[in-house]
Motif scaffolding. Structure first.
Motif, short mmCIF file in Angstrom:
data_model
loop_
_atom_site.label_atom_id
_atom_site.label_comp_id
_atom_site.label_asym_id
_atom_site.label_seq_id
_atom_site.Cartn_x
_atom_site.Cartn_y
_atom_site.Cartn_z
N GLU A 55 26.00 22.43 71.61
CA GLU A 55 26.97 23.12 70.72
C GLU A 55 26.41 23.90 69.85
O GLU A 55 25.55 23.78 68.94
N TYR A 56 26.64 25.29 70.07
CA TYR A 56 26.16 26.48 69.18
C TYR A 56 27.04 27.07 68.33
O TYR A 56 28.12 26.98 68.75
N SER A 95 22.58 27.42 65.32
CA SER A 95 22.47 28.72 66.07
C SER A 95 21.03 28.96 66.77
O SER A 95 20.88 29.99 67.56
N ASP A 96 20.22 27.78 66.45
CA ASP A 96 18.72 28.20 66.88
C ASP A 96 18.34 26.93 67.66
O ASP A 96 18.74 25.78 67.30
N GLN A 97 17.16 27.07 68.35
CA GLN A 97 16.75 25.88 68.87
C GLN A 97 16.06 24.81 67.97
O GLN A 97 15.83 23.62 68.20
N GLU A 98 15.61 25.42 67.03
CA GLU A 98 15.05 24.59 65.81
C GLU A 98 16.20 23.59 65.05
O GLU A 98 15.88 23.01 64.11
N ASP A 99 17.27 23.81 65.31
CA ASP A 99 18.43 23.07 64.63
C ASP A 99 18.17 23.38 63.03
O ASP A 99 18.56 22.57 61.98
N THR A 100 18.09 24.74 62.71
CA THR A 100 17.88 25.19 61.18
C THR A 100 19.36 24.94 60.78
O THR A 100 20.50 25.48 61.22
N ASP A 101 19.29 24.04 59.53
CA ASP A 101 20.51 23.63 58.86
C ASP A 101 20.55 24.14 57.59
O ASP A 101 19.82 23.94 56.55
N VAL A 102 21.61 25.14 57.42
CA VAL A 102 21.60 25.53 55.92
C VAL A 102 22.42 24.46 55.14
O VAL A 102 23.50 23.93 55.77
#
Length: 622
Positions: A408-409, A423-430
């Motif tokens: 899920e993107y 939105s990225d492969q690194e699972d960057t979490d704001v």
């Protein structure tokens, strides 16, 4: 869905897998995705091209006129149709859920869903209208699929279809084709919604099949999904359950109950509700209201955002907004913020949750002070995220993972779920601060550095009606610069920095592309087929009465950028305002009541989290 574990695996986006006990469902989804890893992933590019420049106006809507781009759009649709044709078994007219990028028939999946079948039906109508196939070919294809549907095993009391069938002969699946694991046959609210919507379109669009398609449509009772009792004290009306099983599904959480429709033996409902307004699941609510099976209040039994207050500080943002009263029902018209814009978020911040129903229902026209603002702002948010994150491309929605499987993107900051869709492969979490809640551990990562972003082409097609030039420019770059294009059209996803491509085609995503192009260059063809007079009469007044707390970013000097109605002109906005007054929906001040922590435990987090566990758009199954 949204779609919504696989979006439709549901959603894939909606196609979520989960027709087994929760653990089994997740395992099955993982097993299904695993073999797709190698098949879906094209060789990594040595280096992706430099990001393109993205221009985003956050102060007002762009043009949704796709006419200047019809040559590209028609070419893309013709190639997209090729993938849908390759997925479909001619003898029974059922599409497989997915196929590899080479369109090898041996690679087609051994399962299909009601959403996949519905998408194939409307894609056939779209292909006919675009001149890709002849009227005779379309009629033959539609007749074959309708004939198969007439004989598929269904729930006898409600007329609803099970979530998983074999595309080769239409038998109901009780074991997963890829690994033999147990499947507990599930009746999905949202998947049945998409199939019923397509049947209505066939009834309206193919005279030789009108009676047969209408008979199937009329046999489906959406009242079976609608729980009339609000599960949360902050909701003024009932809402749909995720679906039901006919027997206890192993260890999966299920609640035995008499059918809400009042007909048939007890069933086992999911332990969650579709309680988010911006969700692909609203198509089922629309159909139930049109059919008289769900009350109009069903449009108010969902959250715009979770309520304001520290007891809900687990949600992504601290919402702004006010209470409004519609037909005696008090609704918190909450909104999130992004680069000065305000919008009603979806659960995960993905494009398909927001815009898939809009393919069939002219929401922005019928609701100029609600969807007419929210839809173009949602597109602008996605575009701005692509710019801010340094991706050079945009369009984030559940899809195949370039590194294998399904994911899920979405735009994390634009969804209610605090830990992404990423939105990225690194699972960057704001992680944003939560206003006025000093004890909430929040604000740890308000301005993250993003990694290898993944864009999903179908998301750009969904945006055509709100920024045609931006969508086409984005897609041209994905095709020519990122190389994410094959014999069946755009591959399902591509990682913008590594150049990794998910070289696979998913039936649901391809069918969204077909519908979006047909609307853009063939006179809103899909909406015309679905939104007939009965649909308009039932839904337009309800949508016109609603006012979301959505707004464009203020322009320099404090002007709000001219958005009394978003894409609607001043005259339409005035009509909507008068209808709002006529329906007795004055705005009232925000209550400011602090919510009890106990309520969160009872009906909030657990239900919402369960409600969003979707196995790759494989429509919500647990």
């Amino acid at each position: 869905m949204p779609l919504h574990l696989r979006r439709l695996h549901p959603r894939r986006r909606a196609l979520r897998a989960g027709v087994t006990a929760l653990a089994a469902a997740l395992a099955a989804t993982a097993a299904l995705a695993a073999p797709a890893v190698a098949a879906n992933s094209a060789p990594a590019a040595a280096a992706a091209p430099a990001p393109t420049a993205i221009s985003v106006d956050t102060h007002g809507p762009a043009s949704g006129d796709g006419t200047p781009y019809s040559a590209d759009l028609r070419r893309w649709a013709a190639d997209t149709w090729r993938s849908l044709d390759a997925m479909t078994i001619p003898a029974v007219g059922l599409p497989a859920d997915n196929i590899d990028g080479a369109l090898d028939p041996a690679s087609a999946s051994g399962h299909t869903s009601p959403t996949n079948i519905g998408g194939y039906l409307w894609s056939t109508l779209a292909a006919r209208g675009l001149g890709i196939i002849s009227a005779d070919d379309a009629r033959t294809r539609l007749a074959t699929t309708i004939g198969t549907l007439e004989h598929l095993e269904r729930n006898a009391a409600s007329g609803m279809f099970y979530n998983w069938y074999s595309p080769s002969d239409g038998h109901k699946l009780t074991t997963w084709p890829e690994d033999g694991s147990v499947v507990h046959p599930f009746l999905s609210t949202v998947d049945n919604g998409w199939l019923a919507a397509a049947l209505r379109m066939v009834a309206n669009g193919e005279p030789t099949l009108s009676d047969r398609a209408r008979a199937l449509y009329d046999s489906m009772d959406f009242g079976v999904f609608f729980d009339p009792t609000p599960y949360n004290p902050h909701l003024p009306a009932g809402t749909n359950k995720g679906g039901f099983w006919e027997a206890q599904p192993g260890d999966t959480c299920a609640s035995e109950h008499a059918p809400f429709s009042g007909s048939g033996p007890d069933v086992f409902y999911t332990c969650h509700w579709y309680d988010t307004t911006v969700s692909e699941s609203r198509i089922a609510t629309y159909l139930g209201i049109v059919n008289g099976q769900i009350p109009p209040s069903g449009l108010y039994g969902t959250f715009r955002t979770m309520p304001a207050g520290c007891d809900y500080s687990w949600q992504e943002q601290s919402p702004v907004g006010e209470n409004r009263v519609y037909d005696g029902l008090t609704v918190f018209e909450g909104a999130y913020s992004f680069d000065g814009m305000q919008f009603v978020p979806s659960w995960g911040g993905s494009m398909f949750e927001a815009l898939m129903p809009d393919l069939l229902v002219p929401e922005e026209k019928w609701g100029p002070t609600s969807w007419g603002l929210n839809h173009p702002i949602t597109v602008a948010v996605q575009e701005k995220h692509g710019q801010d994150a340094g991706y050079g491309y945009w369009g984030f929605s559940p899809a195949s993972n370039p590194d294998g499987g399904y994911r899920e993107y979405g735009v994390d900051a634009a969804g209610m779920r605090a830990d992404g869709y990423f939105s990225d492969q690194e699972d960057t979490d704001v992680d944003l601060p939560f206003a006025g809640c000093p004890t909430a551990v929040r604000g740890t990562n308000p301005s993250p550095a993003y990694g290898d972003g993944v864009v999903t082409p179908h998301a750009s097609f969904l945006a055509l009606g709100y920024d045609a030039r931006g969508a086409v420019d984005n897609l041209r770059g994905i095709e020519s610069d990122l190389g994410a294009y094959g014999a069946g059209g755009f591959y399902d996803a591509v990682a913008v920095h590594s150049g990794r491509i998910a070289a696979r085609y998913l039936s649901l995503d391809q069918s969204m592309i077909m519908a979006a192009v047909a609307n853009s260059v063939d006179g809103d063809a899909m909406r015309t087929l679905f939104a007939d007079d009965a649909v308009r009469d039932a839904l337009q007044p309800l949508m016109a009465a609603q006012t979301f707390s959505a707004a464009w970013a203020p322009a320099a000097g404090g002007d709000t950028g001219g958005d009394t109605g978003g894409a609607a002109d001043a005259a339409v906005a005035a009509v909507a305002t008068s209808e709002l007054a006529a329906t007795g929906s004055p705005a009232v001040g925000m209550s400011g009541a602090v919510l009890g922590a106990g309520l969160l435990a009872v009906g909030g987090v657990a239900a919402l989290v369960l409600g969003r566990l979707r196995a790759r758009r494989r429509r919500q199954t647990s």
